[in-house]
Design an enzyme around this catalytic site. Sequence first.
Site, mmCIF file in Angstrom:
data_model
loop_
_atom_site.group_PDB
_atom_site.id
_atom_site.type_symbol
_atom_site.label_atom_id
_atom_site.label_comp_id
_atom_site.label_asym_id
_atom_site.label_seq_id
_atom_site.Cartn_x
_atom_site.Cartn_y
_atom_site.Cartn_z
ATOM 1 N N ASP A 17 0.818 -1.223 0.000
ATOM 2 C CA ASP A 17 0.000 0.000 0.000
ATOM 3 C C ASP A 17 0.848 1.268 0.000
ATOM 4 O O ASP A 17 0.692 2.139 0.871
ATOM 5 C CB ASP A 17 -0.939 0.014 1.209
ATOM 6 C CG ASP A 17 -1.811 -1.223 1.290
ATOM 7 O OD1 ASP A 17 -2.173 -1.757 0.230
ATOM 8 O OD2 ASP A 17 -2.118 -1.658 2.411
ATOM 9 N N GLU A 186 -11.335 0.976 -3.670
ATOM 10 C CA GLU A 186 -10.667 1.407 -2.444
ATOM 11 C C GLU A 186 -9.351 2.081 -2.792
ATOM 12 O O GLU A 186 -9.009 2.248 -3.961
ATOM 13 C CB GLU A 186 -10.415 0.205 -1.524
ATOM 14 C CG GLU A 186 -9.580 -0.888 -2.156
ATOM 15 C CD GLU A 186 -9.530 -2.167 -1.327
ATOM 16 O OE1 GLU A 186 -10.248 -2.264 -0.321
ATOM 17 O OE2 GLU A 186 -8.757 -3.065 -1.702
#
Length: 538
Positions: A17, A186
């Site tokens: 991420d 997302e």
Amino acid sequence: MKQIKVSNPILSGFYPDPSIVRVGQDYYMVNSTFSYFPGVPLSHSTDLIHWEQITNILSTKKQLNLANSPHSGGIYAPTIRYHKGTFYMITTNVSHGGNFIVTATNPLGPWSEPYFLNGAEGIDPSLFFDEDGTCYYCGTKGRREGSAFFGDNEIYVQEVDLTTMQLTGESYAIWHGALKGVEWPEGPHIYKRDGWYYLMIAEGGTGLNHAITMARSKNIKETFEGCKRNPIFTHRHLGKQYWAINTGHADIVETEHGDWYMVLLASRPCDGYCLLGRETFLVPLIWEDGWPIVNPGVGLLDRIVTIQVKDSSTLVEANEAQVGEKELDSLLKDYHPTCRDIKENFRQKDLPPYFFYLRNPQEDHYETGRETGLRLYASDVSLTADASPTALFLRQTSINYTLGTKLESTLTNENSEAGILLMQSNHFHYRFCIYKSNVPMVVLISCIEGKEQFLIKRELSKFPSYLQVREEDLNLSFFYSFDGTEYQTVAASIDASILSTERAGGFVGTCLGLYTYTPTKEFGEDFVDFDYLHYQVM
């Protein structure tokens, strides 16, 4: 300026991420840490090639409560941004408190206490600072009109009052992803270019169907229009055996020279298993007809990325010599801090920032800065529990490595352990250790689906002083020595695939460390001194 080459990934091992920001000539990048402490590593570079982890942003329990957090709970998807002299890091603690912001004027800290955002539903928050100074929160949550299925999400924005560090005004749903019936839109980030607001997200989940998509709008509070070429980047059509899979969850940055690059996560499988977790990769992009083209002419991740940097480095010389890919990969190991050989003797009080614990550590169980190295006091916290055992870790960065230590301990309590821990999760790991029984023993313990089993028990005349683990592809070997010169094999060709996300599930990568454990303190407090930890990529 010269064009040189750098090998992917730029951060090897469990660095998922990624989010990136440039401040002048400096680049800063953060990654998720889930149930590990301290949280959110902050890495620095001046050229997008040489990265060094300089600190961890969440370094106190007040900033990061991980009590009883599941292994893949804790910190999800941080974003780092900079505005008018202040760094902002926003993330989600899914186990305690939800979405929050911390700030600092110096990236090395101190970072503030968390500002938890009331009413900020969902996960994966990001911040966008508009040209007029307005700050917007951008996140993902279930559709406000009702989700048709689990993962049927919306991307929404809402203003942030920077004086109160709280959301203000109305929230607006701006996109639901590129595909009909899409799962898990997302990881949103907003950028502004040529009068357009661009929204980049991940969708399709974190596995093989992971993809990066983009939309844009002239008004940040209105519905965004998706790019006709969506997804703008994915490997989901390449199969499980491709060298890099699960590509997604990206952020983009413009260099001071006007070039654009994307950082993103991906996993490198070995015979179908990903032990290293999701790593950080780099790929160039250009803008064409108002939309990004990622790695033009290729459209996929390259093992070797060409990038423009200033003169005078060994990398430039290597590039000009036109060495082969294998030789270049070998050369570049030394230029990636997460790939380098590490031999830590623990004589300094402060640990390097790439060491970490599982959940909030019991601090009095750890002593550094001693002449005898690292002292660990045995805990009765089970390695399978959602708690914090006495263990210290670093990330596995290569599928081929050796890990060794020298230790000294008497282990007075029955069934006490001390040694090396290969941890994918509470329920999937190996422990290679000295073991207190009627006689000294060295043992290998596996934990699969939470069930512990002694694979090897070897009785000895005394405890060995040296333990070593070697992994080659998916084969683990375990050794001990009394003198550090002649090593005896305890086990070879042990299956490493249980340390993969394909076997264990979850969102983390394999972490390697030192630990001690006792089921009882009946005869006193056991401790062990580790003279060093040596991790070496082969």
